[in-house]
Design an enzyme around this catalytic site. Structure first.
Site, PDB file in Angstrom:
ATOM      1  CG  PHE A  11      -1.702   1.234   1.469  1.00 34.75           C
ATOM      2  CD1 PHE A  11      -2.260   1.965   0.428  1.00 34.75           C
ATOM      3  CD2 PHE A  11      -1.865   1.694   2.769  1.00 34.75           C
ATOM      4  CE1 PHE A  11      -2.968   3.135   0.671  1.00 34.75           C
ATOM      5  CE2 PHE A  11      -2.573   2.854   3.028  1.00 34.75           C
ATOM      6  CZ  PHE A  11      -3.112   3.580   1.982  1.00 34.75           C
ATOM      7  CB  ILE A  12       2.966   2.909   2.562  1.00 37.00           C
ATOM      8  CG1 ILE A  12       1.800   3.070   3.531  1.00 37.00           C
ATOM      9  CG2 ILE A  12       3.869   4.143   2.622  1.00 37.00           C
ATOM     10  CD1 ILE A  12       2.196   3.117   5.000  1.00 37.00           C
ATOM     11  CG  LEU A  33       4.762 -10.349  -5.198  1.00 33.43           C
ATOM     12  CD1 LEU A  33       4.570 -11.019  -6.546  1.00 33.43           C
ATOM     13  CD2 LEU A  33       3.993  -9.028  -5.149  1.00 33.43           C
ATOM     14  CG  ASP A  66      11.867 -12.373   2.231  1.00 32.46           C
ATOM     15  OD1 ASP A  66      12.365 -11.728   3.182  1.00 32.46           O
ATOM     16  OD2 ASP A  66      10.797 -12.994   2.314  1.00 32.46           O
ATOM     17  CD  GLN A  86       8.020   2.853   3.167  1.00 28.90           C
ATOM     18  OE1 GLN A  86       6.962   2.992   3.789  1.00 28.90           O
ATOM     19  NE2 GLN A  86       9.097   3.579   3.420  1.00 28.90           N
ATOM     20  CD  GLN A  89       4.461 -11.286   7.627  1.00 34.25           C
ATOM     21  OE1 GLN A  89       5.348 -11.509   6.810  1.00 34.25           O
ATOM     22  NE2 GLN A  89       3.188 -11.535   7.379  1.00 34.25           N
ATOM     23  CE1 TYR A 154       3.972  -4.295  11.891  1.00 35.16           C
ATOM     24  CE2 TYR A 154       2.839  -2.804  13.402  1.00 35.16           C
ATOM     25  CZ  TYR A 154       3.463  -3.043  12.189  1.00 35.16           C
ATOM     26  OH  TYR A 154       3.577  -2.020  11.279  1.00 35.16           O
ATOM     27  CE  LYS A 158       7.571  -1.264  11.215  1.00 32.36           C
ATOM     28  NZ  LYS A 158       8.116  -1.484   9.843  1.00 32.36           N
ATOM     29  NE  ARG A 218      -6.429   2.071  16.469  1.00 30.99           N
ATOM     30  CZ  ARG A 218      -6.685   1.731  17.727  1.00 30.99           C
ATOM     31  NH1 ARG A 218      -6.897   2.681  18.631  1.00 30.99           N
ATOM     32  NH2 ARG A 218      -6.736   0.473  18.086  1.00 30.99           N
TER      33      ARG A 218
END
Length: 327
Positions: A11-12, A33, A66, A86, A89, A154, A158, A218
């Site tokens: 997306f980004i 992908l 990857d 960008q 996972q 997650y 990050k 949010r």
């Protein structure tokens, strides 16, 4: 300029690659992908960037691979002036089920890129971080100095990745910037996000589903604003070695967002409430003072303006996009 965009079919990353090509840059996209969501959206992003290259002065090359492949990463970084990292996972909830994969991709994959950038001597390394690194708020809005106590694997992955980037910036004199995104949305967004689901269900006469009591808030950030923040880093070194919040000017309760989309598209429907997941953040709201001062960052869309634009785009692209949202 030669720009490597990892995760550039997402997306980004897809929006970034398209804009870089449109601006006349030579872009290489690395993406594995991963079928975290429907690959037709990623293929659509690739096609759009290729069309932009055919229509302008930039070039575009897609490589399926990857970030965990250190040799491939080193090869691609060698020819790059800038790296926009960008690839990740994604997904707070799935990270609870498979935390080690998040470490392998988000931490080890980032280290592969950082090692390659350190050895090659690129102009700048820009990485996508996340508001998930903050976790439980002690105060709002979040300043970058707010304690980082992520509540999901997650978020932890990050945070580790951005800490490595900042450490490399200090120890190896690598120009690195980490951008903490706050819930990015807009055209071609992931189909499993709240806004796309609310719009899809309402347009098909179904009630929006809210997880929890809907009082969670949010800070939603429109994709164009995120792209602008990234592009500005081609022209300034003012943010080198810095972590920056990239958010909007406001936040909104999830139930209020669902109600506003419902009132616009299916006013006769009642909201449906289901159990909230423990790994979901209770509140997010960004303080963008640092990004404003260092990058001149100024969000162009409030949440209501952005949602209105997304609804219009959704209606124009309903034929191909909706089938993916509703799978």
């Amino acid at each position: 300029m030669h720009i490597l965009v990892t995760g550039g079919a997402g997306f980004i990353g897809g929006h970034l690659a398209e804009q870089f090509v449109t601006d006349g840059h030579d872009v290489v996209v690395l993406d594995n992908l991963d079928p975290f969501y429907d690959l037709d959206i990623k293929r659509h992003n690739i096609d759009i960037a290729r069309e932009a290259a055919e229509a302008g002065d930039g070039s575009y090359e897609f490589i399926e691979g990857d970030v965990r492949d250190a040799d491939l990463v080193t090869e691609l970084v060698t020819d790059a002036d800038y790296v926009y990292h960008q690839a990740a996972q994604a997904g707070v909830r799935p990270s609870v089920e498979d935390p080690r994969k998040y470490d392998e991709v988000n931490v080890d994959g980032t280290l592969n890129l950082l090692d390659a950038c350190r050895d090659t001597g690129i102009e700048r390394f820009v990485m996508a971080s996340s508001s998930s690194v903050y976790g439980i708020p002690r105060s709002l809005p979040y300043e970058e100095t707010h304690p980082t106590t992520p509540v999901s694997p997650y978020g932890a992955s990050k945070l580790a990745a951005e800490r490595y980037a900042m450490a490399y910036s200090q120890v190896y004199d690598l120009s690195a910037v980490a951008l903490r995104y706050f819930t990015v949305y807009g055209p071609r967004m992931r189909p499993n996000m709240a806004i796309s689901n609310f719009v899809s269900r309402c347009m098909n006469g179904e009630p929006p589903i809210v997880y929890g009591d809907g009082t969670q808030t949010r800070d939603f950030t429109y994709i164009d604003d995120v792209v602008d923040a990234n592009i500005s880093l081609l022209d300034t070194d003012a943010a080198d070695g810095q972590v920056l919040n990239i958010g909007s000017t406001d936040n909104i309760e999830i139930r209020t967002l669902a109600e506003e989309i419902r009132d616009q598209l299916a006013p006769e429907r009642e909201l449906v409430y289901e159990e909230r997941h423990d790994a979901d953040a209770e509140h997010t709201h960004s303080d963008i003072t640092r990004a404003r001062e260092l990058l001149g960052y100024e969000p162009s869309h409030t949440i209501r303006e952005g949602v209105e634009e997304f609804v219009g785009w959704y209606q124009d692209n309903r034929g191909w996009y909706e089938s993916l949202v509703r799978k």
